[in-house]
Enzyme design. Structure first.
Site, PDB file in Angstrom:
ATOM      1  N   SER A  24     -12.883  -9.331  16.521  1.00  0.00           N
ATOM      2  CA  SER A  24     -12.597  -7.887  16.557  1.00  0.00           C
ATOM      3  C   SER A  24     -11.202  -7.561  16.035  1.00  0.00           C
ATOM      4  O   SER A  24     -10.224  -8.215  16.391  1.00  0.00           O
ATOM      5  CB  SER A  24     -12.720  -7.369  17.988  1.00  0.00           C
ATOM      6  OG  SER A  24     -12.283  -6.021  18.031  1.00  0.00           O
ATOM      7  N   SER A  73      -9.960  -4.558  16.611  1.00  0.00           N
ATOM      8  CA  SER A  73      -9.457  -3.450  17.426  1.00  0.00           C
ATOM      9  C   SER A  73      -8.090  -3.735  18.058  1.00  0.00           C
ATOM     10  O   SER A  73      -7.229  -2.849  18.057  1.00  0.00           O
ATOM     11  CB  SER A  73     -10.485  -3.075  18.497  1.00  0.00           C
ATOM     12  OG  SER A  73     -11.623  -2.530  17.880  1.00  0.00           O
ATOM     13  N   LYS A 111     -23.043  -0.927  23.698  1.00  0.00           N
ATOM     14  CA  LYS A 111     -22.805   0.525  23.672  1.00  0.00           C
ATOM     15  C   LYS A 111     -23.817   1.296  24.523  1.00  0.00           C
ATOM     16  O   LYS A 111     -23.477   2.329  25.106  1.00  0.00           O
ATOM     17  CB  LYS A 111     -22.815   1.042  22.228  1.00  0.00           C
ATOM     18  CG  LYS A 111     -21.625   0.523  21.419  1.00  0.00           C
ATOM     19  CD  LYS A 111     -21.629   1.072  20.007  1.00  0.00           C
ATOM     20  CE  LYS A 111     -20.533   0.409  19.188  1.00  0.00           C
ATOM     21  NZ  LYS A 111     -20.434   0.962  17.828  1.00  0.00           N
ATOM     22  N   ASN A 114     -18.868   4.242  22.893  1.00  0.00           N
ATOM     23  CA  ASN A 114     -17.950   3.207  22.391  1.00  0.00           C
ATOM     24  C   ASN A 114     -16.546   3.350  22.967  1.00  0.00           C
ATOM     25  O   ASN A 114     -15.673   2.545  22.681  1.00  0.00           O
ATOM     26  CB  ASN A 114     -17.902   3.197  20.850  1.00  0.00           C
ATOM     27  CG  ASN A 114     -17.039   4.312  20.291  1.00  0.00           C
ATOM     28  OD1 ASN A 114     -16.787   5.310  20.967  1.00  0.00           O
ATOM     29  ND2 ASN A 114     -16.587   4.151  19.061  1.00  0.00           N
ATOM     30  N   ASP A 143     -17.745   6.993  16.921  1.00  0.00           N
ATOM     31  CA  ASP A 143     -18.224   6.409  15.658  1.00  0.00           C
ATOM     32  C   ASP A 143     -18.564   7.483  14.619  1.00  0.00           C
ATOM     33  O   ASP A 143     -18.239   7.333  13.436  1.00  0.00           O
ATOM     34  CB  ASP A 143     -19.463   5.541  15.906  1.00  0.00           C
ATOM     35  CG  ASP A 143     -19.125   4.214  16.555  1.00  0.00           C
ATOM     36  OD1 ASP A 143     -17.990   3.731  16.367  1.00  0.00           O
ATOM     37  OD2 ASP A 143     -19.993   3.652  17.256  1.00  0.00           O
ATOM     38  N   ALA A 172     -32.580   2.842  12.042  1.00  0.00           N
ATOM     39  CA  ALA A 172     -32.864   3.790  13.129  1.00  0.00           C
ATOM     40  C   ALA A 172     -32.531   3.162  14.481  1.00  0.00           C
ATOM     41  O   ALA A 172     -33.130   3.495  15.494  1.00  0.00           O
ATOM     42  CB  ALA A 172     -34.321   4.223  13.073  1.00  0.00           C
ATOM     43  N   ASN A 230     -36.314   3.705   7.721  1.00  0.00           N
ATOM     44  CA  ASN A 230     -36.225   2.475   8.502  1.00  0.00           C
ATOM     45  C   ASN A 230     -37.386   1.552   8.176  1.00  0.00           C
ATOM     46  O   ASN A 230     -38.462   2.002   7.789  1.00  0.00           O
ATOM     47  CB  ASN A 230     -36.234   2.822  10.002  1.00  0.00           C
ATOM     48  CG  ASN A 230     -35.796   1.656  10.852  1.00  0.00           C
ATOM     49  OD1 ASN A 230     -34.842   0.955  10.500  1.00  0.00           O
ATOM     50  ND2 ASN A 230     -36.484   1.419  11.956  1.00  0.00           N
TER      51      ASN A 230
HETATM   52  P1  ATR Z   1     -28.855  -1.643  17.392  1.00  0.00           P
HETATM   53  O1  ATR Z   1     -29.523  -0.646  18.246  1.00  0.00           O
HETATM   54  O2  ATR Z   1     -27.903  -2.532  18.103  1.00  0.00           O
HETATM   55  O3  ATR Z   1     -28.283  -1.020  16.142  1.00  0.00           O
HETATM   56  P2  ATR Z   1     -31.410  -2.419  16.541  1.00  0.00           P
HETATM   57  O4  ATR Z   1     -32.027  -1.383  17.385  1.00  0.00           O
HETATM   58  O5  ATR Z   1     -31.986  -3.782  16.465  1.00  0.00           O
HETATM   59  O6  ATR Z   1     -29.933  -2.672  16.916  1.00  0.00           O
HETATM   60  O7  ATR Z   1     -31.311  -1.771  15.082  1.00  0.00           O
HETATM   61  C1  ATR Z   1     -31.037  -2.496  13.953  1.00  0.00           C
HETATM   62  C2  ATR Z   1     -31.478  -1.691  12.726  1.00  0.00           C
HETATM   63  O8  ATR Z   1     -31.383  -2.509  11.564  1.00  0.00           O
HETATM   64  C3  ATR Z   1     -32.925  -1.268  12.817  1.00  0.00           C
HETATM   65  O9  ATR Z   1     -33.045  -0.032  12.141  1.00  0.00           O
HETATM   66  C4  ATR Z   1     -33.656  -2.392  12.075  1.00  0.00           C
HETATM   67  O10 ATR Z   1     -34.897  -2.042  11.566  1.00  0.00           O
HETATM   68  P3  ATR Z   1     -36.210  -2.126  12.525  1.00  0.00           P
HETATM   69  O11 ATR Z   1     -36.133  -0.955  13.446  1.00  0.00           O
HETATM   70  O12 ATR Z   1     -37.357  -2.060  11.594  1.00  0.00           O
HETATM   71  O13 ATR Z   1     -36.104  -3.434  13.249  1.00  0.00           O
HETATM   72  C5  ATR Z   1     -32.668  -2.610  10.957  1.00  0.00           C
HETATM   73  N1  ATR Z   1     -32.774  -3.941  10.320  1.00  0.00           N
HETATM   74  C6  ATR Z   1     -32.384  -5.118  10.817  1.00  0.00           C
HETATM   75  N2  ATR Z   1     -32.596  -6.115   9.934  1.00  0.00           N
HETATM   76  C7  ATR Z   1     -33.147  -5.534   8.829  1.00  0.00           C
HETATM   77  C8  ATR Z   1     -33.585  -6.008   7.559  1.00  0.00           C
HETATM   78  N3  ATR Z   1     -33.501  -7.311   7.246  1.00  0.00           N
HETATM   79  N4  ATR Z   1     -34.067  -5.129   6.680  1.00  0.00           N
HETATM   80  C9  ATR Z   1     -34.160  -3.810   6.976  1.00  0.00           C
HETATM   81  N5  ATR Z   1     -33.761  -3.285   8.165  1.00  0.00           N
HETATM   82  C10 ATR Z   1     -33.247  -4.132   9.076  1.00  0.00           C
END
Ligand code: ATR
Length: 286
Positions: free
Chosen positions: A27, A29, A78, A99, A115, A141, A164
């Site tokens: 980090s 920060s 978070k 955050n 953020d 998303a 997404n």
């Molecule tokens: P967080 O809430 O911590 O951000 P998350 O809910 O796992 O973590 O969200 C990660 C985001 O990255 C999601 O939008 C995920 O897409 P999915 O909802 O389809 O899982 C996206 N993501 C992660 N790896 C990806 C990849 N290789 N290609 C495209 N989207 C990806």
């Protein structure tokens, strides 16, 4: 607040702040807040805490019970910090993520999310991108998208599309905004849509070295790309933007510093200058 050395009640002890996350050793920060404190001549101590998912609420409570004044929260906590906060700002409330935790005068914990402000300030103030009326594509998303969505919307984009890998999550997130200027879809549904003036990556794909698969002509000629993530070496999405010939391909370093400045402002009532800190980190990282 006038510049000057600000001390807590016990004038031998600096005010205590920390960032909590897992992992946390990388980090920036602590370095950023040390720069802000030096610049504004505030006497603070800012450390980092490796959070344990099984012990997160207790770790936070111990920190504040021990006199901690404020805490930044990073991945993956978070959402947990949102649950712990006794009182939440509208940004935090809407985004479902906190955050920034602040000890309130009555001892309860306030939760904010800086953020979105950080992203918008970096784009608009540091880089001069006018979001109003633009077609904006937000990739992802998950928590990162949710945390900035409402701040982005408040800038008045002409259209905001959330795309997404899992289309249903994008549609559900878009529905939280209750406006038809926001649409959610799957990545493959971007095919044939009008090109975007700005594409923001809020997916965690880059952490695994990937870039979300989107059609090549998604980016308008001269359009910008922005990766909310930052690394000491160029992130995959930053490289993708450069390969597309983006008007500007940006990473999330500016957002990182801006969200920290907003947290510092919430805690200390003074807004540090971010440009010298961004320049310093940029110089150190590349
Ligand atoms: P967080 O809430 O911590 O951000 P998350 O809910 O796992 O973590 O969200 C990660 C985001 O990255 C999601 O939008 C995920 O897409 P999915 O909802 O389809 O899982 C996206 N993501 C992660 N790896 C990806 C990849 N290789 N290609 C495209 N989207 C990806």
């Amino acid at each position: 607040m006038a510049a000057g050395l600000i001390r807590s009640g016990d004038d031998k002890m600096a005010d205590q702040y920390a960032v909590i996350g897992n992992p946390i050793a990388h980090s920036k920060s602590p370095l950023i807040h040390a720069e802000f404190a030096r610049q504004t001549r505030h006497d603070i101590a800012y450390g980092h805490i490796l959070g344990d998912p099984d012990d997160f609420p207790d770790t936070v409570r111990r920190f504040f019970a021990g006199g901690g004044r404020g805490m930044n929260v990073t991945l993956p906590f978070k959402g947990r910090a949102w649950e712990i906060a006794d009182q939440r700002s509208p940004e935090a409330e809407r985004g479902g993520a906190v955050n920034t935790l602040t000890r309130l005068p009555d001892g309860r914990l306030g939760g904010d999310n800086t953020d979105g402000v950080g992203l918008v300030r970096d784009l608009s103030l540091n880089h001069g991108f006018a979001l109003g009326g633009k077609r904006v594509l937000l990739l992802g998303a998950g928590g990162a998208s949710r945390g900035v969505l409402h701040s982005l919307l408040a800038t008045g984009p002409g259209a905001l599309v959330i795309a997404n890998r899992t289309a249903a999550k994008a549609a559900a997130l878009a529905a939280t905004t209750a406006t038809d200027r926001v649409e959610g879809c799957g990545l493959e549904e971007l095919e044939g849509q009008d090109p975007f003036d700005l594409i923001i990556n809020a997916t965690s794909a880059g952490l695994g070295g990937d870039v979300p698969t989107i059609p090549r002509d998604c980016l308008a000629p001269g359009g910008w790309t922005y990766d909310m993530f930052y690394g000491d070496t160029p992130t995959p999405f930053l490289r993708w933007g450069r390969e597309q010939g983006a008007g500007q391909a940006l990473d999330g370093l500016g957002m990182l510093v801006e969200q920290a400045a907003e947290s510092f402002f919430l805690w200390r009532g003074t807004r540090p200058a971010t440009a010298p800190v961004i320049a310093r980190l940029r110089g150190a990282g590349r």
